[in-house]
Motif scaffolding. Structure first.
Motif, PDB file in Angstrom:
ATOM      1  N   PHE A  56       0.257 -18.522  -0.522  1.00  0.00           N
ATOM      2  CA  PHE A  56      -0.258 -17.712  -1.630  1.00  0.00           C
ATOM      3  C   PHE A  56      -1.485 -16.905  -1.240  1.00  0.00           C
ATOM      4  N   LEU A  57      -2.316 -17.487  -0.363  1.00  0.00           N
ATOM      5  CA  LEU A  57      -3.566 -16.812  -0.010  1.00  0.00           C
ATOM      6  C   LEU A  57      -3.326 -15.577   0.840  1.00  0.00           C
ATOM      7  N   ARG A  58      -2.266 -15.599   1.627  1.00  0.00           N
ATOM      8  CA  ARG A  58      -2.073 -14.525   2.602  1.00  0.00           C
ATOM      9  C   ARG A  58      -1.989 -13.164   1.917  1.00  0.00           C
ATOM     10  N   GLY A  59      -1.255 -13.123   0.804  1.00  0.00           N
ATOM     11  CA  GLY A  59      -1.094 -11.834   0.127  1.00  0.00           C
ATOM     12  C   GLY A  59      -2.135 -11.578  -0.939  1.00  0.00           C
ATOM     13  N   GLY A  60      -2.929 -12.595  -1.255  1.00  0.00           N
ATOM     14  CA  GLY A  60      -3.875 -12.427  -2.351  1.00  0.00           C
ATOM     15  C   GLY A  60      -3.178 -12.588  -3.693  1.00  0.00           C
ATOM     16  N   LEU A  61      -3.918 -12.966  -4.701  1.00  0.00           N
ATOM     17  CA  LEU A  61      -3.339 -13.201  -6.030  1.00  0.00           C
ATOM     18  C   LEU A  61      -4.140 -12.465  -7.086  1.00  0.00           C
ATOM     19  N   MET A  62      -3.428 -11.856  -8.011  1.00  0.00           N
ATOM     20  CA  MET A  62      -4.077 -11.216  -9.151  1.00  0.00           C
ATOM     21  C   MET A  62      -4.166 -12.230 -10.297  1.00  0.00           C
ATOM     22  N   LYS A  63      -5.074 -11.948 -11.238  1.00  0.00           N
ATOM     23  CA  LYS A  63      -5.246 -12.857 -12.379  1.00  0.00           C
ATOM     24  C   LYS A  63      -3.912 -13.097 -13.099  1.00  0.00           C
ATOM     25  N   HIS A  64      -3.176 -12.008 -13.358  1.00  0.00           N
ATOM     26  CA  HIS A  64      -1.955 -12.191 -14.146  1.00  0.00           C
ATOM     27  C   HIS A  64      -0.884 -12.909 -13.320  1.00  0.00           C
ATOM     28  N   GLU A  65      -0.968 -12.814 -11.999  1.00  0.00           N
ATOM     29  CA  GLU A  65      -0.013 -13.528 -11.156  1.00  0.00           C
ATOM     30  C   GLU A  65      -0.280 -15.037 -11.191  1.00  0.00           C
ATOM     31  N   VAL A  66      -1.582 -15.421 -11.253  1.00  0.00           N
ATOM     32  CA  VAL A  66      -1.913 -16.844 -11.366  1.00  0.00           C
ATOM     33  C   VAL A  66      -1.380 -17.383 -12.696  1.00  0.00           C
ATOM     34  N   ARG A 106      -3.744  18.757   6.969  1.00  0.00           N
ATOM     35  CA  ARG A 106      -4.101  18.026   5.764  1.00  0.00           C
ATOM     36  C   ARG A 106      -4.689  16.658   6.116  1.00  0.00           C
ATOM     37  N   MET A 107      -4.027  15.947   7.028  1.00  0.00           N
ATOM     38  CA  MET A 107      -4.495  14.606   7.379  1.00  0.00           C
ATOM     39  C   MET A 107      -5.890  14.644   8.011  1.00  0.00           C
ATOM     40  N   ALA A 108      -6.191  15.704   8.756  1.00  0.00           N
ATOM     41  CA  ALA A 108      -7.504  15.803   9.408  1.00  0.00           C
ATOM     42  C   ALA A 108      -8.624  15.904   8.390  1.00  0.00           C
ATOM     43  N   GLY A 109      -8.289  16.248   7.145  1.00  0.00           N
ATOM     44  CA  GLY A 109      -9.307  16.319   6.114  1.00  0.00           C
ATOM     45  C   GLY A 109      -9.096  15.311   5.008  1.00  0.00           C
ATOM     46  N   ASP A 110      -8.217  14.330   5.272  1.00  0.00           N
ATOM     47  CA  ASP A 110      -7.820  13.402   4.211  1.00  0.00           C
ATOM     48  C   ASP A 110      -8.642  12.119   4.261  1.00  0.00           C
ATOM     49  N   ALA A 111      -9.009  11.633   3.101  1.00  0.00           N
ATOM     50  CA  ALA A 111      -9.821  10.420   3.048  1.00  0.00           C
ATOM     51  C   ALA A 111      -9.103   9.283   2.328  1.00  0.00           C
ATOM     52  N   THR A 112      -7.780   9.381   2.188  1.00  0.00           N
ATOM     53  CA  THR A 112      -7.027   8.322   1.518  1.00  0.00           C
ATOM     54  C   THR A 112      -7.195   7.000   2.273  1.00  0.00           C
ATOM     55  N   ALA A 113      -7.435   5.929   1.542  1.00  0.00           N
ATOM     56  CA  ALA A 113      -7.515   4.617   2.187  1.00  0.00           C
ATOM     57  C   ALA A 113      -6.166   4.317   2.839  1.00  0.00           C
ATOM     58  N   PRO A 114      -6.157   3.906   4.116  1.00  0.00           N
ATOM     59  CA  PRO A 114      -4.888   3.680   4.809  1.00  0.00           C
ATOM     60  C   PRO A 114      -4.020   2.629   4.132  1.00  0.00           C
ATOM     61  N   ARG A 115      -4.634   1.591   3.586  1.00  0.00           N
ATOM     62  CA  ARG A 115      -3.881   0.535   2.899  1.00  0.00           C
ATOM     63  C   ARG A 115      -4.654   0.154   1.657  1.00  0.00           C
ATOM     64  N   ARG A 116      -3.975   0.228   0.522  1.00  0.00           N
ATOM     65  CA  ARG A 116      -4.684  -0.127  -0.703  1.00  0.00           C
ATOM     66  C   ARG A 116      -3.727  -0.885  -1.620  1.00  0.00           C
ATOM     67  N   SER A 117      -4.313  -1.664  -2.503  1.00  0.00           N
ATOM     68  CA  SER A 117      -3.506  -2.392  -3.468  1.00  0.00           C
ATOM     69  C   SER A 117      -3.649  -1.714  -4.807  1.00  0.00           C
ATOM     70  N   GLU A 118      -2.521  -1.514  -5.465  1.00  0.00           N
ATOM     71  CA  GLU A 118      -2.613  -0.979  -6.815  1.00  0.00           C
ATOM     72  C   GLU A 118      -2.862  -2.147  -7.742  1.00  0.00           C
ATOM     73  N   GLU A 119      -4.118  -2.384  -7.981  1.00  0.00           N
ATOM     74  CA  GLU A 119      -4.479  -3.567  -8.752  1.00  0.00           C
ATOM     75  C   GLU A 119      -4.315  -3.289 -10.237  1.00  0.00           C
ATOM     76  N   SER A 120      -3.968  -4.337 -10.955  1.00  0.00           N
ATOM     77  CA  SER A 120      -3.940  -4.186 -12.406  1.00  0.00           C
ATOM     78  C   SER A 120      -5.379  -4.103 -12.878  1.00  0.00           C
ATOM     79  N   LYS A 121      -5.583  -3.724 -14.140  1.00  0.00           N
ATOM     80  CA  LYS A 121      -6.945  -3.550 -14.639  1.00  0.00           C
ATOM     81  C   LYS A 121      -7.730  -4.849 -14.586  1.00  0.00           C
ATOM     82  N   GLU A 122      -7.014  -5.947 -14.740  1.00  0.00           N
ATOM     83  CA  GLU A 122      -7.702  -7.243 -14.735  1.00  0.00           C
ATOM     84  C   GLU A 122      -8.261  -7.591 -13.369  1.00  0.00           C
TER      85      GLU A 122
END
Lengths: 268, 268
Positions: free
Chosen positions: B218-228, B160-176
């Protein structure tokens, strides 16, 4: 510098068998630091010992904690496994990526651990409060639920593979090793001489292509010294029949079909 | 062009539970073609169905064969799993490499399959006669024996992994989405103004370093609009205490310690 492997933290595991099979999967991959948060079975439970198939040391040295916070207190990085998407802004990493990141941390002397939830219910949001990232294994989206020990195995396996240097494809060669090009050429020339002699290569127009095709059959997989000797023996057997059964006097018709070869030379 | 997944051939499996858990591991990774050579349990066995946790379709469509030769007849490539080194000159590949090779074959329309031996004894030499390669999973050499379903899982997972294209690390971002640099800068300037006002940044020599350190947190992890927005609220709460409980009249000393702030401006 061998990086210390991740701690495996099982939160509220319900079945002793799963603790045992998880311990086995850990030790398969060289992990030994098992931590249990409020396990339902009284540990070390005999069914956990039975299920671990020899990984008793992992079960016996497992530590029990009252909370995730206590179980993870000495760790620097904690990744939580969860099948369900949650309304949390944590990065989501694949099991493979998590292993790479953990190897990097561990190489700097930082301590790492994986958090696993109970069999049916998974981790509560409060139990994720110290987790740096969520680990998601890319599986069949229509059937993604893994048994607890299977989930432990995949993460432990990826940790091991991230530090593994095994050659992806190798040949178990005999001590003698591969046949040299000279040994190969001698065999090919003898084979082609026999095929000329029996008339198989009588079409001079086709001969170069036939020779090429036949050589490629053997070259593709490579030949060992002892295999070239076997092939010389096969050729001798087929052409000179030194050990063929003698035709019986009572069956002359059959004997006429397969006459013993008259040309007898010593086999190589 | 989706490559057909490998067939899984279990030779003489002894325990119905293992057939069930192997079927579950297969379906977890999108494999469905299960073949059984001389299984000991009468199939479909109720304990296999119970153990497969919903992968019933794999169990029910499993085919039974009398020999490896029959089970593998329609395949073009057959790799055998075996823990033991054998006196056979077959290439040995890792599970990961096997998956890459199988993906390549399958992409050309060639049919592939994995061969697994019985739980305790493994495959007989005669059962390996049609195998092109041996698959070896690089595990803890001191504790390398995998349960049958665990072995099936690792090979199916690598496929399965040999055919997988999932991003290794991704952020589940809010819609904003993420906070822009302008939104980040506004928050940082407000924070630093408050820290100037309260005297925390009074050391002008150290001030640039302090500001840098605080921003990096704060910059290291990144900030979302709603977090600001949340952080602006935190700052307002701490500095202006708009919702702080009123000091009680009966405890004037305590009230003197924490006077309500007089400067009340609307929070953002």
């Amino acid at each position: 510098v061998s990086a210390p492997p991740p701690a495996i933290i099982l939160v509220r595991p319900q079945l002793a068998e799963n603790i045992g099979t998880a311990a086995r999967a850990m030790l398969n991959c060289g992990l030994t630091d098992l931590r249990l948060v409020k396990p339902r079975p009284t540990m070390p439970h005999p069914r956990a010992i039975a299920a671990c198939s020899g990984a008793d040391s992992v079960i016996e040295s497992a530590r029990i904690f009252a909370s995730v916070e206590e179980a993870a207190a000495d760790l620097d990085h904690l990744y939580a496994t969860t099948a369900r998407a949650r309304d949390q802004l944590k990065p989501v990493v694949t099991a493979r990526q998590a292993a790479i990141e953990f190897r990097n941390y561990a190489a700097s002397g930082e301590r790492v651990g994986y958090l696993f939830g109970p069999e049916r219910t998974g981790l509560e949001n409060e139990e994720l409060l110290l987790a740096d990232a969520l680990v998601s294994v890319p599986l069949n989206p229509k059937f993604s639920s893994l048994n607890l020990a299977q989930a432990v195995l995949l993460l432990a396996y990826e940790w091991r593979m991230a530090g593994d240097a095994t050659a992806p494809r190798r040949s178990e060669e005999s001590k003698e090793g591969r046949a040299s090009k000279q040994e190969q050429a001698e065999f090919f020339k003898r084979l082609e001489a026999e095929l000329d002699a029996c008339g198989f290569l009588r079409n001079t127009h086709m001969r170069p292509t036939m020779v090429q095709n036949i050589r490629n059959i053997f070259l593709r997989g490579g030949l060992m010294k002892h295999e070239v000797r076997t092939l010389h023996g096969v050729l001798t057997g087929l052409t000179q029949r030194p050990h063929a059964p003698r035709p019986k006097a009572k069956a002359p018709a059959s004997a006429a079909d397969k006459p013993p070869r008259s040309r007898r030379v010593p086999s190589r």
